[in-house]
Every structure is written in structure tokens, then in C-alpha cells.
Scaffold this motif. Structure first.
Motif, PDB file in Angstrom:
ATOM      1  N   LEU A  49       0.825  -1.203   0.000  1.00  0.00           N
ATOM      2  CA  LEU A  49       0.000   0.000   0.000  1.00  0.00           C
ATOM      3  C   LEU A  49       0.865   1.261   0.000  1.00  0.00           C
ATOM      4  CD1 LEU A  49      -3.023   0.572  -0.025  1.00  0.00           C
ATOM      5  CD2 LEU A  49      -2.949   0.762   2.454  1.00  0.00           C
ATOM      6  N   ASP A  50       2.065   1.171   0.548  1.00  0.00           N
ATOM      7  CA  ASP A  50       2.984   2.319   0.559  1.00  0.00           C
ATOM      8  C   ASP A  50       3.488   2.669  -0.838  1.00  0.00           C
ATOM      9  OD1 ASP A  50       2.794   2.554   3.329  1.00  0.00           O
ATOM     10  OD2 ASP A  50       4.374   1.079   3.649  1.00  0.00           O
ATOM     11  N   PHE A  51       3.396   1.735  -1.777  1.00  0.00           N
ATOM     12  CA  PHE A  51       3.839   1.984  -3.154  1.00  0.00           C
ATOM     13  C   PHE A  51       2.752   2.646  -3.996  1.00  0.00           C
ATOM     14  CE2 PHE A  51       6.823  -1.125  -1.683  1.00  0.00           C
ATOM     15  CZ  PHE A  51       8.010  -0.754  -2.284  1.00  0.00           C
ATOM     16  N   LEU A  52       1.542   2.719  -3.462  1.00  0.00           N
ATOM     17  CA  LEU A  52       0.444   3.400  -4.142  1.00  0.00           C
ATOM     18  C   LEU A  52       0.645   4.903  -3.970  1.00  0.00           C
ATOM     19  CD1 LEU A  52      -2.074   2.189  -5.521  1.00  0.00           C
ATOM     20  CD2 LEU A  52      -3.313   2.578  -3.417  1.00  0.00           C
ATOM     21  N   SER A  53       0.466   5.671  -5.029  1.00  0.00           N
ATOM     22  CA  SER A  53       0.682   7.117  -4.912  1.00  0.00           C
ATOM     23  C   SER A  53      -0.308   7.721  -3.919  1.00  0.00           C
ATOM     24  CB  SER A  53       0.570   7.794  -6.276  1.00  0.00           C
ATOM     25  OG  SER A  53      -0.765   7.864  -6.676  1.00  0.00           O
ATOM     26  N   LYS A  54       0.069   8.851  -3.351  1.00  0.00           N
ATOM     27  CA  LYS A  54      -0.704   9.481  -2.289  1.00  0.00           C
ATOM     28  C   LYS A  54      -2.147   9.791  -2.719  1.00  0.00           C
ATOM     29  CE  LYS A  54      -0.092  13.790  -0.605  1.00  0.00           C
ATOM     30  NZ  LYS A  54       0.644  14.935  -0.084  1.00  0.00           N
ATOM     31  N   GLY A  55      -2.310  10.296  -3.919  1.00  0.00           N
ATOM     32  CA  GLY A  55      -3.642  10.647  -4.400  1.00  0.00           C
ATOM     33  C   GLY A  55      -4.535   9.437  -4.609  1.00  0.00           C
ATOM     34  N   TRP A  56      -3.988   8.380  -5.175  1.00  0.00           N
ATOM     35  CA  TRP A  56      -4.773   7.162  -5.391  1.00  0.00           C
ATOM     36  C   TRP A  56      -5.116   6.498  -4.067  1.00  0.00           C
ATOM     37  CZ3 TRP A  56      -1.207   5.175  -9.827  1.00  0.00           C
ATOM     38  CH2 TRP A  56      -1.522   5.859 -11.005  1.00  0.00           C
ATOM     39  N   LYS A  57      -4.169   6.544  -3.132  1.00  0.00           N
ATOM     40  CA  LYS A  57      -4.426   5.972  -1.822  1.00  0.00           C
ATOM     41  C   LYS A  57      -5.595   6.708  -1.159  1.00  0.00           C
ATOM     42  CE  LYS A  57      -0.662   5.204   0.432  1.00  0.00           C
ATOM     43  NZ  LYS A  57       0.501   5.300   1.322  1.00  0.00           N
ATOM     44  N   LYS A  58      -5.609   8.024  -1.318  1.00  0.00           N
ATOM     45  CA  LYS A  58      -6.678   8.845  -0.748  1.00  0.00           C
ATOM     46  C   LYS A  58      -8.010   8.593  -1.468  1.00  0.00           C
ATOM     47  CE  LYS A  58      -7.734  13.718   0.059  1.00  0.00           C
ATOM     48  NZ  LYS A  58      -7.239  15.083  -0.147  1.00  0.00           N
ATOM     49  N   ALA A  59      -7.968   8.464  -2.790  1.00  0.00           N
ATOM     50  CA  ALA A  59      -9.194   8.331  -3.586  1.00  0.00           C
ATOM     51  C   ALA A  59      -9.831   6.948  -3.464  1.00  0.00           C
ATOM     52  CB  ALA A  59      -8.904   8.648  -5.053  1.00  0.00           C
ATOM     53  N   PHE A  60      -9.010   5.876  -3.565  1.00  0.00           N
ATOM     54  CA  PHE A  60      -9.622   4.540  -3.581  1.00  0.00           C
ATOM     55  C   PHE A  60      -8.764   3.455  -2.944  1.00  0.00           C
ATOM     56  CE2 PHE A  60      -7.637   5.245  -7.750  1.00  0.00           C
ATOM     57  CZ  PHE A  60      -6.759   4.181  -7.814  1.00  0.00           C
ATOM     58  N   GLY A  61      -7.772   3.805  -2.148  1.00  0.00           N
ATOM     59  CA  GLY A  61      -6.886   2.816  -1.532  1.00  0.00           C
ATOM     60  C   GLY A  61      -7.600   1.840  -0.608  1.00  0.00           C
ATOM     61  N   LYS A  62      -8.415   2.370   0.301  1.00  0.00           N
ATOM     62  CA  LYS A  62      -9.141   1.508   1.239  1.00  0.00           C
ATOM     63  C   LYS A  62     -10.147   0.635   0.504  1.00  0.00           C
ATOM     64  CE  LYS A  62      -8.884   4.445   5.324  1.00  0.00           C
ATOM     65  NZ  LYS A  62      -9.659   5.273   6.264  1.00  0.00           N
TER      66      LYS A  62
END
Length: 160
Positions: A36-49
Motif C-alpha cells: 500500500l505504501d507503493f500506491l501514490s498518495k492521491g490514489w491511496k486517498k481516492a480509492f486505496g481503502k
């Protein structure tokens, strides 16, 4: 710094307990980073969970929760690419859906995409476009098409 690493390890250990596919095999020290740390900050915020929840739900239904491991997460031509060790149509369709979704959200801040940065072929929002030197307005041809075989994802409650 030491306390921050301990907090990160504790958080990541909980994440890996809930979502075992996030653990990076043969990573030393264990739980310091997850996929999950390799996911960009914006994508993590938009749909990471939502990505983690949907993948967990699918793997649990197929009884593959402990077997499937993410092998790679990267960004290629502005899209999120996730690879796993086990391939089947359902897993592939879910990951393709999130690849499509990554073209709809800015990788920097998670806002809806309005522009394309020409230099790196990156999908960005209006605020990030102001900082970019070369970008143009997004057209329908820029967004990858959502293939029809992914329609089953609606049954799982994935929001568009």
C-alpha cells in the motif's frame, strides 16, 4: 525517527493481518513497508481503502485470502498496474477496474482528473495542472475504455 518506525510497523502489522496480500515477502525488517505504501498518495486517498476491501472480499469468497500475494505495484503511462502471484478472471477484472479508476483520479491529490500532463503521460487535476509546464485538457480518447466484462464488479458494490 525510531518512534515513527515503530508506529509504522504497528500500523502495517495490523494492515497485513487484515489484508495479508499487502505484506511484502522477504522484506527486512518485517512490516516496515507494505504494498500500500507503493500506491501514490492521491490514489491511496481516492480509492486505496476500497481497493483493499474489494480485493479482500473477492479473495475471501474464493478462499484465496492467504494464498494471493501482490508481487508488484507500479505506475505506467499514468495508470496503476497491480500484479499478483495467482491469476484468474475475477482477480484480473477487479485489478483492471482499479487500473481504469486510476485514470479518473489525480495521482498527486486524489481529485477528479481534468488534464493530461504531456511530459510523463500523467492524469492530473485542475490544481496540479497549474503547477505542470506542459499539459492539455482531457479528452474522451485519453481515458482507457472500461471493458464490458468488468460489469460484474457492480454486483460487488464497487462505486464508479
Amino acid at each position: 525517527m525510531m518512534i515513527r518506525n515503530i508506529q509504522r510497523k504497528f500500523r502495517n502489522k495490523f494492515l497485513c493481518y487484515k489484508y495479508p496480500f499487502l505484506e511484502i515477502p522477504n522484506c527486512s525488517p518485517r512490516y516496515l513497508v507494505t504494498w500500500l505504501d507503493f500506491l501514490s498518495k492521491g490514489w491511496k486517498k481516492a480509492f486505496g481503502k476500497k481497493l483493499c476491501k474489494d480485493l479482500r472480499k473477492l479473495l475471501k469468497k474464493q478462499r484465496l485470502l492467504k494464498e494471493v500475494v501482490i508481487t508488484n505495484i507500479k505506475e505506467k503511462r499514468g495508470l496503476l498496474i497491480i500484479s499478483t502471484n495467482i491469476f484468474n478472471d475475477d482477480i484480473e477484472n477487479l485489478l483492471l477496474y482499479y487500473e481504469y479508476l486510476s485514470a479518473c483520479y489525480c495521482g498527486c491529490c486524489g481529485k477528479p482528473v481534468r488534464y493530461v500532463a504531456e511530459d510523463f503521460k500523467q492524469y492530473i487535476c485542475e490544481n496540479c495542472a497549474k503547477e505542470s509546464r506542459s499539459c492539455r485538457r482531457l479528452t474522451r480518447d485519453d481515458i482507457p475504455k472500461l471493458s464490458p466484462e468488468i460489469n460484474w464488479v457492480k454486483k460487488w458494490g464497487v462505486e464508479k
